[in-house]
Motif scaffolding. Sequence first.
Motif, PDB file in Angstrom:
ATOM      1  N   ASP A 294       0.833  -1.207   0.000  1.00  0.00           N
ATOM      2  CA  ASP A 294       0.000   0.000   0.000  1.00  0.00           C
ATOM      3  C   ASP A 294       0.868   1.257   0.000  1.00  0.00           C
ATOM      4  OD1 ASP A 294      -2.620   1.403   0.345  1.00  0.00           O
ATOM      5  OD2 ASP A 294      -1.695   2.001   2.242  1.00  0.00           O
ATOM      6  N   LEU A 295       1.964   1.234   0.759  1.00  0.00           N
ATOM      7  CA  LEU A 295       2.904   2.367   0.722  1.00  0.00           C
ATOM      8  C   LEU A 295       3.462   2.542  -0.689  1.00  0.00           C
ATOM      9  CD1 LEU A 295       4.974   1.832   4.010  1.00  0.00           C
ATOM     10  CD2 LEU A 295       3.279   3.621   3.570  1.00  0.00           C
ATOM     11  N   ALA A 296       3.818   1.425  -1.315  1.00  0.00           N
ATOM     12  CA  ALA A 296       4.356   1.481  -2.682  1.00  0.00           C
ATOM     13  C   ALA A 296       3.338   2.100  -3.634  1.00  0.00           C
ATOM     14  CB  ALA A 296       4.738   0.075  -3.147  1.00  0.00           C
ATOM     15  N   LEU A 297       2.075   1.706  -3.496  1.00  0.00           N
ATOM     16  CA  LEU A 297       1.032   2.224  -4.377  1.00  0.00           C
ATOM     17  C   LEU A 297       0.889   3.732  -4.237  1.00  0.00           C
ATOM     18  CD1 LEU A 297      -1.370   1.784  -6.313  1.00  0.00           C
ATOM     19  CD2 LEU A 297      -2.802   1.424  -4.271  1.00  0.00           C
ATOM     20  N   ARG A 298       0.861   4.230  -3.002  1.00  0.00           N
ATOM     21  CA  ARG A 298       0.624   5.654  -2.798  1.00  0.00           C
ATOM     22  C   ARG A 298       1.829   6.495  -3.234  1.00  0.00           C
ATOM     23  NH1 ARG A 298      -0.833   6.547   2.992  1.00  0.00           N
ATOM     24  NH2 ARG A 298      -0.171   4.423   3.465  1.00  0.00           N
ATOM     25  N   PHE A 299       3.033   5.989  -3.005  1.00  0.00           N
ATOM     26  CA  PHE A 299       4.224   6.714  -3.454  1.00  0.00           C
ATOM     27  C   PHE A 299       4.269   6.765  -4.977  1.00  0.00           C
ATOM     28  CE2 PHE A 299       8.791   6.636  -4.676  1.00  0.00           C
ATOM     29  CZ  PHE A 299       9.153   7.886  -4.199  1.00  0.00           C
ATOM     30  N   ALA A 300       4.020   5.636  -5.627  1.00  0.00           N
ATOM     31  CA  ALA A 300       4.067   5.590  -7.089  1.00  0.00           C
ATOM     32  C   ALA A 300       2.945   6.427  -7.690  1.00  0.00           C
ATOM     33  CB  ALA A 300       3.983   4.146  -7.568  1.00  0.00           C
ATOM     34  N   ARG A 301       1.777   6.399  -7.059  1.00  0.00           N
ATOM     35  CA  ARG A 301       0.647   7.182  -7.570  1.00  0.00           C
ATOM     36  C   ARG A 301       0.912   8.678  -7.448  1.00  0.00           C
ATOM     37  NH1 ARG A 301      -4.554   4.741  -5.090  1.00  0.00           N
ATOM     38  NH2 ARG A 301      -3.972   6.129  -3.377  1.00  0.00           N
ATOM     39  N   GLY A 302       1.724   9.061  -6.443  1.00  0.00           N
ATOM     40  CA  GLY A 302       2.082  10.464  -6.272  1.00  0.00           C
ATOM     41  C   GLY A 302       3.193  10.919  -7.200  1.00  0.00           C
ATOM     42  N   GLY A 303       3.701  10.018  -8.045  1.00  0.00           N
ATOM     43  CA  GLY A 303       4.736  10.387  -9.007  1.00  0.00           C
ATOM     44  C   GLY A 303       6.153  10.147  -8.537  1.00  0.00           C
ATOM     45  N   GLY A 304       6.318   9.379  -7.448  1.00  0.00           N
ATOM     46  CA  GLY A 304       7.663   9.061  -6.965  1.00  0.00           C
ATOM     47  C   GLY A 304       8.460   8.311  -8.016  1.00  0.00           C
ATOM     48  N   ASP A 305       9.760   8.560  -8.040  1.00  0.00           N
ATOM     49  CA  ASP A 305      10.612   8.021  -9.106  1.00  0.00           C
ATOM     50  C   ASP A 305      11.255   6.683  -8.778  1.00  0.00           C
ATOM     51  OD1 ASP A 305      10.481  10.463 -10.795  1.00  0.00           O
ATOM     52  OD2 ASP A 305      11.521  11.365  -9.093  1.00  0.00           O
ATOM     53  N   LEU A 306      11.736   6.546  -7.554  1.00  0.00           N
ATOM     54  CA  LEU A 306      12.516   5.369  -7.166  1.00  0.00           C
ATOM     55  C   LEU A 306      12.046   4.880  -5.805  1.00  0.00           C
ATOM     56  CD1 LEU A 306      15.922   7.022  -8.064  1.00  0.00           C
ATOM     57  CD2 LEU A 306      14.986   5.050  -9.290  1.00  0.00           C
ATOM     58  N   LEU A 307      11.849   3.582  -5.697  1.00  0.00           N
ATOM     59  CA  LEU A 307      11.380   2.977  -4.458  1.00  0.00           C
ATOM     60  C   LEU A 307      12.282   1.802  -4.134  1.00  0.00           C
ATOM     61  CD1 LEU A 307       9.093   2.689  -2.286  1.00  0.00           C
ATOM     62  CD2 LEU A 307       7.974   1.114  -3.892  1.00  0.00           C
ATOM     63  N   LYS A 308      12.836   1.794  -2.923  1.00  0.00           N
ATOM     64  CA  LYS A 308      13.709   0.685  -2.551  1.00  0.00           C
ATOM     65  C   LYS A 308      13.235   0.054  -1.250  1.00  0.00           C
ATOM     66  CE  LYS A 308      17.302   2.572   0.469  1.00  0.00           C
ATOM     67  NZ  LYS A 308      17.157   1.515   1.484  1.00  0.00           N
ATOM     68  N   ASP A 309      13.584  -1.210  -1.067  1.00  0.00           N
ATOM     69  CA  ASP A 309      13.391  -1.854   0.223  1.00  0.00           C
ATOM     70  C   ASP A 309      14.403  -1.317   1.218  1.00  0.00           C
ATOM     71  OD1 ASP A 309      11.423  -3.513  -0.770  1.00  0.00           O
ATOM     72  OD2 ASP A 309      12.671  -5.316  -0.836  1.00  0.00           O
ATOM     73  N   ASP A 310      14.006  -1.236   2.467  1.00  0.00           N
ATOM     74  CA  ASP A 310      14.964  -0.957   3.523  1.00  0.00           C
ATOM     75  C   ASP A 310      15.951  -2.119   3.604  1.00  0.00           C
ATOM     76  OD1 ASP A 310      15.648   0.766   5.904  1.00  0.00           O
ATOM     77  OD2 ASP A 310      15.311  -1.138   6.923  1.00  0.00           O
ATOM     78  N   GLN A 311      17.188  -1.831   3.999  1.00  0.00           N
ATOM     79  CA  GLN A 311      18.186  -2.895   4.079  1.00  0.00           C
ATOM     80  C   GLN A 311      17.880  -3.894   5.183  1.00  0.00           C
ATOM     81  OE1 GLN A 311      18.668   0.195   4.994  1.00  0.00           O
ATOM     82  NE2 GLN A 311      19.840   0.298   6.910  1.00  0.00           N
ATOM     83  N   ASN A 312      16.964  -3.538   6.096  1.00  0.00           N
ATOM     84  CA  ASN A 312      16.562  -4.473   7.144  1.00  0.00           C
ATOM     85  C   ASN A 312      15.398  -5.364   6.731  1.00  0.00           C
ATOM     86  OD1 ASN A 312      18.438  -3.752   9.179  1.00  0.00           O
ATOM     87  ND2 ASN A 312      17.306  -1.858   9.529  1.00  0.00           N
TER      88      ASN A 312
END
Length: 369
Positions: free
Chosen positions: A147-165
């Motif tokens: 859900d976080l990924a969806l909202r960030f991408a829908r807002g036009g975010g460019d790059l999404l990464k997993d936390d290293q943990n």
Amino acid sequence: MASPLIEATYVATRPDRAVPELAEAVAREQSLEIVPELIPESIRERLLGRVLEVQHIEEGRWAMRIGYPAELASDQIGQLLQLLYGNVSFYPRIRLTELALPEALLQALPGPSGGIDRIRELNGAGNRAMLMTVLKPRGSRPEQLADLALRFARGGGDLLKDDQNLVESDVQAFRKRIRLCSQSIEKAQEMTGRRCLYLPHAAGSGDHLKRQLEAVSEAGLHGVVLCPWVMGLESAAAAAREFDLMWLAHPAMAGSMTEPDDRGVSTEVLLGTLVRAAGADISIFPGSGGRISSGHDDERATCRALTKSMEPLRPTLPCTGGGKRLESVGEAGRRHGPDYAVLVGGDLLRQRDKLEEATRRAVSELASP
């Protein structure tokens, strides 16, 4: 024909012996590691490191520029790192600050498989700085992260990464999580016409690491997050190449080398030149102004090391992170220019229901001159 030289500059602070003697010791230690009388003349001429210049910088500090025959790197990024700072890491108050690699060695090293141009092609960011965020915390249900990924991408975010943990011992759990997050990215693309580039974190070694990278590739994703200072720079580079994936170099553990004032390796060299030569397409480093920051290295110098002309290597995308805040996004973009990304993690995630709107605002600030 003499081998071209790798030129490394070290700064000695309060040296423990005469500086010319120390410079000769460093050159010999790093190249052949043997007492002078045991070096055959033919080997001395071909492979012994040589002192190119010793310069007094300020009270108690000297710069020593040393040339190593490129043959000593054996066309391997791990061996290059060992050559530059292996045994000398135990010498008191010696810091590797600058590095120049000859074209012959650059031709042999992997360099980024896609670099900045490929990233822009995939996410359609155009000619502007980019916004990255991170999926966390560990312990969240995969559906929450998706859900976080969806909202960030829908807002036009460019790059999404997993936390290293974000690490699973069960590869099936890893597959489920990245599948749900990928589906969110695809759903956002259908809605907006723009794609966010999603990079899962792969960790471990051997068969476990390979199964994760296979899952990333099978999911149709273009890249992955690796921690090269945990798993080994050579291992990270080889793993990404084996699966034809771009990779983001996370700086975990690198602070033990970059943050001491009078020893270690400068951020410009470690997270700039060396990471780029190893083939990372994105390099994250703390920079300044966040929860985690570097207090003495110039972040602009690291950006230059990642993006300047270094044929035949493609440019690597510099990204500063470490707790950056939303209000600093526009200023960071103006300071570093279009070939740059800023990572805003917790400060963006705390927007909760307003995350999509906050993302859209931040991207708009990066697009402003």
